[in-house]
Motif scaffolding. Structure first.
Motif, PDB file in Angstrom:
ATOM      1  N   ARG A  50     -20.186 -33.571  35.542  1.00 26.52           N
ATOM      2  CA  ARG A  50     -19.701 -34.792  34.917  1.00 26.52           C
ATOM      3  C   ARG A  50     -19.833 -34.838  33.397  1.00 26.52           C
ATOM      4  O   ARG A  50     -19.792 -35.912  32.813  1.00 26.52           O
ATOM      5  CB  ARG A  50     -20.387 -36.005  35.537  1.00 26.52           C
ATOM      6  N   LEU A  51     -20.007 -33.726  32.732  1.00 27.00           N
ATOM      7  CA  LEU A  51     -20.086 -33.739  31.269  1.00 27.00           C
ATOM      8  C   LEU A  51     -18.782 -34.217  30.656  1.00 27.00           C
ATOM      9  O   LEU A  51     -18.792 -35.014  29.713  1.00 27.00           O
ATOM     10  CB  LEU A  51     -20.434 -32.354  30.724  1.00 27.00           C
ATOM     11  N   LEU A  52     -17.661 -33.735  31.176  1.00 25.91           N
ATOM     12  CA  LEU A  52     -16.368 -34.115  30.610  1.00 25.91           C
ATOM     13  C   LEU A  52     -16.060 -35.591  30.851  1.00 25.91           C
ATOM     14  O   LEU A  52     -15.574 -36.281  29.952  1.00 25.91           O
ATOM     15  CB  LEU A  52     -15.265 -33.232  31.190  1.00 25.91           C
ATOM     16  N   SER A  53     -16.367 -36.087  32.045  1.00 33.21           N
ATOM     17  CA  SER A  53     -16.064 -37.499  32.312  1.00 33.21           C
ATOM     18  C   SER A  53     -17.010 -38.428  31.552  1.00 33.21           C
ATOM     19  O   SER A  53     -16.582 -39.469  31.053  1.00 33.21           O
ATOM     20  CB  SER A  53     -16.112 -37.791  33.811  1.00 33.21           C
ATOM     21  N   ILE A  54     -18.278 -38.067  31.424  1.00 36.32           N
ATOM     22  CA  ILE A  54     -19.195 -38.894  30.634  1.00 36.32           C
ATOM     23  C   ILE A  54     -18.791 -38.851  29.162  1.00 36.32           C
ATOM     24  O   ILE A  54     -18.807 -39.872  28.466  1.00 36.32           O
ATOM     25  CB  ILE A  54     -20.652 -38.458  30.841  1.00 36.32           C
ATOM     26  N   GLY A  55     -18.394 -37.674  28.674  1.00 32.10           N
ATOM     27  CA  GLY A  55     -17.889 -37.573  27.304  1.00 32.10           C
ATOM     28  C   GLY A  55     -16.650 -38.428  27.107  1.00 32.10           C
ATOM     29  O   GLY A  55     -16.465 -39.048  26.058  1.00 32.10           O
ATOM     30  N   GLY A  56     -15.796 -38.490  28.123  1.00 34.29           N
ATOM     31  CA  GLY A  56     -14.608 -39.348  28.056  1.00 34.29           C
ATOM     32  C   GLY A  56     -14.964 -40.817  28.006  1.00 34.29           C
ATOM     33  O   GLY A  56     -14.372 -41.590  27.251  1.00 34.29           O
ATOM     34  N   ALA A  72      -8.611 -27.721  32.555  1.00 34.90           N
ATOM     35  CA  ALA A  72      -9.746 -28.516  32.079  1.00 34.90           C
ATOM     36  C   ALA A  72     -10.115 -28.115  30.657  1.00 34.90           C
ATOM     37  O   ALA A  72     -10.492 -28.970  29.846  1.00 34.90           O
ATOM     38  CB  ALA A  72     -10.947 -28.321  33.006  1.00 34.90           C
ATOM     39  N   PHE A  73      -9.988 -26.837  30.335  1.00 39.82           N
ATOM     40  CA  PHE A  73     -10.259 -26.366  28.978  1.00 39.82           C
ATOM     41  C   PHE A  73      -9.316 -27.034  27.981  1.00 39.82           C
ATOM     42  O   PHE A  73      -9.749 -27.561  26.955  1.00 39.82           O
ATOM     43  CB  PHE A  73     -10.118 -24.844  28.921  1.00 39.82           C
ATOM     44  N   LYS A  74      -8.016 -27.025  28.288  1.00 39.74           N
ATOM     45  CA  LYS A  74      -7.032 -27.625  27.378  1.00 39.74           C
ATOM     46  C   LYS A  74      -7.244 -29.124  27.225  1.00 39.74           C
ATOM     47  O   LYS A  74      -7.207 -29.658  26.115  1.00 39.74           O
ATOM     48  CB  LYS A  74      -5.607 -27.353  27.880  1.00 39.74           C
ATOM     49  N   LEU A  75      -7.463 -29.811  28.336  1.00 44.78           N
ATOM     50  CA  LEU A  75      -7.652 -31.262  28.276  1.00 44.78           C
ATOM     51  C   LEU A  75      -8.945 -31.637  27.544  1.00 44.78           C
ATOM     52  O   LEU A  75      -8.968 -32.573  26.753  1.00 44.78           O
ATOM     53  CB  LEU A  75      -7.660 -31.841  29.690  1.00 44.78           C
ATOM     54  N   GLY A  76     -10.012 -30.903  27.785  1.00 45.60           N
ATOM     55  CA  GLY A  76     -11.276 -31.174  27.110  1.00 45.60           C
ATOM     56  C   GLY A  76     -11.193 -30.920  25.615  1.00 45.60           C
ATOM     57  O   GLY A  76     -11.732 -31.681  24.807  1.00 45.60           O
ATOM     58  N   ALA A 114      -8.331 -40.007  24.267  1.00 42.98           N
ATOM     59  CA  ALA A 114      -9.381 -38.991  24.349  1.00 42.98           C
ATOM     60  C   ALA A 114     -10.242 -39.214  25.588  1.00 42.98           C
ATOM     61  O   ALA A 114     -10.601 -38.262  26.293  1.00 42.98           O
ATOM     62  CB  ALA A 114     -10.243 -39.009  23.086  1.00 42.98           C
ATOM     63  N   GLY A 115     -10.575 -40.465  25.875  1.00 40.76           N
ATOM     64  CA  GLY A 115     -11.362 -40.767  27.064  1.00 40.76           C
ATOM     65  C   GLY A 115     -10.630 -40.413  28.349  1.00 40.76           C
ATOM     66  O   GLY A 115     -11.210 -39.834  29.269  1.00 40.76           O
ATOM     67  N   ILE A 116      -9.347 -40.747  28.409  1.00 36.92           N
ATOM     68  CA  ILE A 116      -8.558 -40.419  29.597  1.00 36.92           C
ATOM     69  C   ILE A 116      -8.434 -38.903  29.754  1.00 36.92           C
ATOM     70  O   ILE A 116      -8.552 -38.372  30.861  1.00 36.92           O
ATOM     71  CB  ILE A 116      -7.168 -41.094  29.519  1.00 36.92           C
ATOM     72  N   LEU A 117      -8.229 -38.191  28.649  1.00 35.21           N
ATOM     73  CA  LEU A 117      -8.142 -36.731  28.718  1.00 35.21           C
ATOM     74  C   LEU A 117      -9.460 -36.115  29.186  1.00 35.21           C
ATOM     75  O   LEU A 117      -9.460 -35.146  29.950  1.00 35.21           O
ATOM     76  CB  LEU A 117      -7.743 -36.156  27.363  1.00 35.21           C
ATOM     77  N   GLY A 118     -10.587 -36.673  28.744  1.00 39.58           N
ATOM     78  CA  GLY A 118     -11.886 -36.172  29.197  1.00 39.58           C
ATOM     79  C   GLY A 118     -12.067 -36.367  30.695  1.00 39.58           C
ATOM     80  O   GLY A 118     -12.548 -35.471  31.397  1.00 39.58           O
ATOM     81  N   ILE A 119     -11.665 -37.524  31.190  1.00 37.98           N
ATOM     82  CA  ILE A 119     -11.772 -37.791  32.630  1.00 37.98           C
ATOM     83  C   ILE A 119     -10.810 -36.900  33.412  1.00 37.98           C
ATOM     84  O   ILE A 119     -11.159 -36.355  34.464  1.00 37.98           O
ATOM     85  CB  ILE A 119     -11.540 -39.289  32.903  1.00 37.98           C
ATOM     86  N   GLU A 120      -9.601 -36.720  32.901  1.00 38.30           N
ATOM     87  CA  GLU A 120      -8.639 -35.822  33.554  1.00 38.30           C
ATOM     88  C   GLU A 120      -9.138 -34.375  33.551  1.00 38.30           C
ATOM     89  O   GLU A 120      -8.895 -33.626  34.493  1.00 38.30           O
ATOM     90  CB  GLU A 120      -7.276 -35.914  32.871  1.00 38.30           C
ATOM     91  N   ALA A 121      -9.824 -33.978  32.479  1.00 40.31           N
ATOM     92  CA  ALA A 121     -10.390 -32.627  32.423  1.00 40.31           C
ATOM     93  C   ALA A 121     -11.443 -32.446  33.510  1.00 40.31           C
ATOM     94  O   ALA A 121     -11.534 -31.386  34.131  1.00 40.31           O
ATOM     95  CB  ALA A 121     -10.989 -32.360  31.040  1.00 40.31           C
TER      96      ALA A 121
END
Length: 181
Positions: A132-138, A51-55, A20-27
């Motif tokens: 950076r919301l997606l990467s911080i969430g990851g 990014a929508f799918k990965l997030g 999940a963390g890697i997917l958030g960073i990839e998103a």
């Protein structure tokens, strides 16, 4: 539950949170690849379907890892301060890690969903930059994995302590009486 199952559950939880963390960073990386115009703190950005799918996948995995840990870990409830003081160290650790796992779930899930929603196809967003919301969430997913595994291990240890205490009721908590003077 057999002893090997605990190791597998902990591994499953950590793998799900790491993915999940890697997917958030990839998103976040996929989101940064779309064209956008930035002026000071305001930004217009086209949505990124990748990014929508990965997030979304990251948010689902985070929620699933949390659900599995809480269902299989059981309930380590403490209702009062007196209960907390009488509880074993395993139960106290279970309650503390339970609280922190919920906090990290709420923070990480919220950040992943806001970042995912900003990339839905129906929206072209213009407004204050949500960087950076997606990467911080990851990254919060990684922390969630640590607290969730700590909760699972300590909750199952507390349940084992309780079973042992019920089998041998004359044996008190893990404290020892002071030595005779």
């Amino acid at each position: 539950m057999p002893k090997n199952v605990g190791f597998l559950v902990c591994t499953l939880i950590m793998v799900m949170d790491v993915v999940a963390g890697i997917l958030g960073i990839e998103a976040e990386i996929a989101q940064n690849k779309v064209k956008h115009l930035r002026v000071w703190i305001f930004e217009c950005r086209d949505p990124s379907y990748q990014a929508f799918k990965l997030g979304l996948a990251a948010a689902v995995l985070l929620a699933l890892a949390h659900t599995i840990a809480n269902l299989l870990g059981g309930c380590a409830c403490i209702l009062s301060r007196e209960d907390y003081q009488k509880a074993t160290a395993n139960k106290q650790l279970a309650v503390g890690s339970f609280i922190f796992s919920w906090i990290t779930l709420v923070v990480g899930f919220t950040m992943l969903i806001i970042g995912t929603w900003a990339n839905s196809r129906s929206r072209k967003s213009c407004g204050i930059a949500h960087n950076r919301l997606l990467s911080i969430g990851g990254i919060v997913c990684f922390v969630h994995g640590l607290f969730t595994v700590a909760y699972y291990v300590s909750a199952t240890a507390a349940a084992t302590d309780e079973k042992n205490r019920q089998r041998n009721p004359h044996r008190g908590p893990a404290t020892h009486p002071p030595p005779p003077a």
